[in-house]
Design an enzyme around this catalytic site. Structure first.
Site, mmCIF file in Angstrom:
data_model
loop_
_atom_site.group_PDB
_atom_site.id
_atom_site.type_symbol
_atom_site.label_atom_id
_atom_site.label_comp_id
_atom_site.label_asym_id
_atom_site.label_seq_id
_atom_site.Cartn_x
_atom_site.Cartn_y
_atom_site.Cartn_z
ATOM 1 N N GLY A 1 0.906 -1.197 -0.095
ATOM 2 C CA GLY A 1 -0.132 -0.032 0.078
ATOM 3 C C GLY A 1 0.665 1.318 -0.037
ATOM 4 O O GLY A 1 0.337 2.369 0.374
ATOM 5 N N ASN B 1 1.528 2.860 -2.836
ATOM 6 C CA ASN B 1 0.754 3.751 -3.634
ATOM 7 C C ASN B 1 -0.458 4.318 -3.245
ATOM 8 O O ASN B 1 -0.558 5.550 -3.160
ATOM 9 C CB ASN B 1 0.633 3.039 -5.015
ATOM 10 C CG ASN B 1 1.845 2.916 -5.909
ATOM 11 O OD1 ASN B 1 1.892 3.926 -6.388
ATOM 12 N ND2 ASN B 1 2.385 1.625 -6.044
ATOM 13 N N ARG C 1 -4.738 -9.010 -9.124
ATOM 14 C CA ARG C 1 -5.501 -10.111 -9.767
ATOM 15 C C ARG C 1 -5.873 -9.626 -11.231
ATOM 16 O O ARG C 1 -6.043 -8.599 -11.470
ATOM 17 C CB ARG C 1 -7.033 -10.169 -8.970
ATOM 18 C CG ARG C 1 -6.902 -10.339 -7.477
ATOM 19 C CD ARG C 1 -6.424 -11.882 -7.385
ATOM 20 N NE ARG C 1 -7.392 -12.684 -8.022
ATOM 21 C CZ ARG C 1 -6.780 -14.324 -8.081
ATOM 22 N NH1 ARG C 1 -5.494 -14.737 -7.561
ATOM 23 N NH2 ARG C 1 -7.435 -15.063 -8.622
ATOM 24 N N ASN D 1 -4.760 1.716 -13.738
ATOM 25 C CA ASN D 1 -3.521 0.679 -13.013
ATOM 26 C C ASN D 1 -2.230 1.451 -12.855
ATOM 27 O O ASN D 1 -1.881 2.108 -13.927
ATOM 28 C CB ASN D 1 -3.634 -0.424 -13.792
ATOM 29 C CG ASN D 1 -2.794 -1.465 -13.058
ATOM 30 O OD1 ASN D 1 -2.779 -1.637 -11.967
ATOM 31 N ND2 ASN D 1 -2.146 -2.068 -13.944
ATOM 32 N N HIS E 1 1.571 0.269 -13.012
ATOM 33 C CA HIS E 1 2.397 -1.068 -13.507
ATOM 34 C C HIS E 1 3.887 -0.815 -13.429
ATOM 35 O O HIS E 1 4.409 0.212 -14.120
ATOM 36 C CB HIS E 1 1.967 -1.458 -14.833
ATOM 37 C CG HIS E 1 2.747 -2.794 -15.267
ATOM 38 N ND1 HIS E 1 2.255 -4.045 -14.828
ATOM 39 C CD2 HIS E 1 3.802 -3.107 -15.972
ATOM 40 C CE1 HIS E 1 3.138 -5.070 -15.340
ATOM 41 N NE2 HIS E 1 4.070 -4.416 -15.953
ATOM 42 N N THR F 1 -8.462 -2.080 -19.121
ATOM 43 C CA THR F 1 -9.175 -2.459 -20.109
ATOM 44 C C THR F 1 -8.976 -3.919 -19.919
ATOM 45 O O THR F 1 -8.256 -4.427 -18.975
ATOM 46 C CB THR F 1 -8.843 -2.038 -21.533
ATOM 47 O OG1 THR F 1 -7.504 -2.689 -21.859
ATOM 48 C CG2 THR F 1 -9.015 -0.395 -21.648
ATOM 49 N N LEU G 1 -4.714 -7.596 -20.272
ATOM 50 C CA LEU G 1 -3.981 -7.489 -19.165
ATOM 51 C C LEU G 1 -2.508 -6.461 -19.240
ATOM 52 O O LEU G 1 -1.861 -6.531 -20.006
ATOM 53 C CB LEU G 1 -3.419 -8.782 -18.587
ATOM 54 C CG LEU G 1 -2.394 -8.568 -17.319
ATOM 55 C CD1 LEU G 1 -3.060 -8.372 -15.968
ATOM 56 C CD2 LEU G 1 -1.985 -10.263 -17.157
HETATM 57 C C1 GRF Z 1 3.737 -1.657 -7.223
HETATM 58 O O1 GRF Z 1 5.054 -1.799 -7.595
HETATM 59 C C2 GRF Z 1 2.833 -1.635 -8.256
HETATM 60 O O2 GRF Z 1 3.255 -1.143 -9.274
HETATM 61 C C3 GRF Z 1 2.701 -3.186 -8.529
HETATM 62 O O3 GRF Z 1 2.761 -3.840 -7.337
HETATM 63 C C4 GRF Z 1 3.327 -2.921 -6.376
HETATM 64 C C5 GRF Z 1 2.351 -2.583 -5.130
HETATM 65 O O4 GRF Z 1 3.067 -1.734 -4.125
HETATM 66 N N1 GRF Z 1 1.598 -3.646 -9.517
HETATM 67 P P1 GRF Z 1 2.342 -1.177 -3.181
HETATM 68 O O5 GRF Z 1 1.163 -2.059 -2.791
HETATM 69 O O6 GRF Z 1 1.769 0.138 -3.515
HETATM 70 O O7 GRF Z 1 3.255 -0.913 -1.900
#
Ligand code: GRF
Length: 219
Positions: free
Chosen positions: A12, A14, A91, A107, A109, A141, A144
């Site tokens: 978490g 982000n 997921r 999202n 990535h 979308t 994936l």
């Molecule tokens: C991040 O690197 C995100 O891009 C990826 O999973 C990680 C999640 O980290 N999809 P956090 O839960 O935000 O610490």
């Protein structure tokens, strides 16, 4: 003020950035709920700490992806989200889900899409000998990690870099800046998806935005 729902599966970091930008008014939204597919996601504590409602929709309790996605959609829609943030949500989602939130869901990535979709992106970038690495925000979308690209941050990979160091750098220097910025733009109505193409400030986006385009509040 827009309603924001955040999906997580893990730490978490982000999410924490979104919490702070919302609290400071830099994202014009209130986080209505944080939903995790894992009861042990450490990010749930960050939400609780901030006084945000949390919910777990445990994917292992559903017989199919379709059943899980239906339950997840119900949990999300209870909060009438204008914006849905997939902040490390691990997921694969069904087309029924992605279609329902198309244009509302972003999202983050950890790679320079379209390079290195899926998992273990830092290892993949190193194995490929990439000169640059980074992260991307894209509209969600059915494809994936394949939705239209919005904002991308890149840096030069140092010769000695390990996957761990790279992951850390991607998070700190890129993800924690570009994700809140993109969510802020979507919440402000600056960003839209029209006929499968990204519109930014009313114009079609020819190429993803980059770190240069970040507003000062998000640098
Ligand atoms: C991040 O690197 C995100 O891009 C990826 O999973 C990680 C999640 O980290 N999809 P956090 O839960 O935000 O610490």
């Amino acid at each position: 003020m827009k309603n924001l729902v955040v999906l997580i599966s893990g730490q978490g970091r982000n999410l924490q950035a979104l919490i702070e930008h919302c609290a400071a008014g830099r994202i014009p939204a209130r986080i209505a709920a944080v939903i995790s597919n894992r009861a042990d996601a450490p990010g749930l504590a960050r939400a609780a700490q901030a006084g945000i409602a949390t919910q777990v929709v445990d994917h292992t309790r559903y017989p199919s992806r379709e059943a899980f996605d239906a339950a997840l959609m119900q949990a999300i829609d209870a909060h009438a989200p204008d914006v849905l943030a997939l902040a490390g949500f691990m997921r694969i989602l069904t087309p029924a889900f992605t279609t329902h939130y198309e244009g509302r869901a972003l999202n983050i990535h950890p790679s320079l899409l379209p390079r290195h979709k899926g998992l273990r992106t830092h290892e993949a970038a190193l194995a490929a000998g990439d000169a640059e690495h980074g992260a991307t925000v894209h509209f969600v979308t059915a494809a994936l990690d394949g939705g239209p690209l919005v904002l991308q941050g890149a840096f030069t990979v140092l010769p000695q870099a390990s996957a761990t160091v790279l992951a850390e750098q991607v998070m700190r220097e890129v993800e924690l800046k570009i994700f809140p910025q993109a969510i802020a733009w979507l919440a402000r109505g600056k960003l839209a998806l029209q006929d499968g193409a990204v519109q930014f400030r009313g114009q079609p986006l020819a190429a993803p935005l980059t770190l240069i385009d970040l507003e000062d509040d998000f640098r």
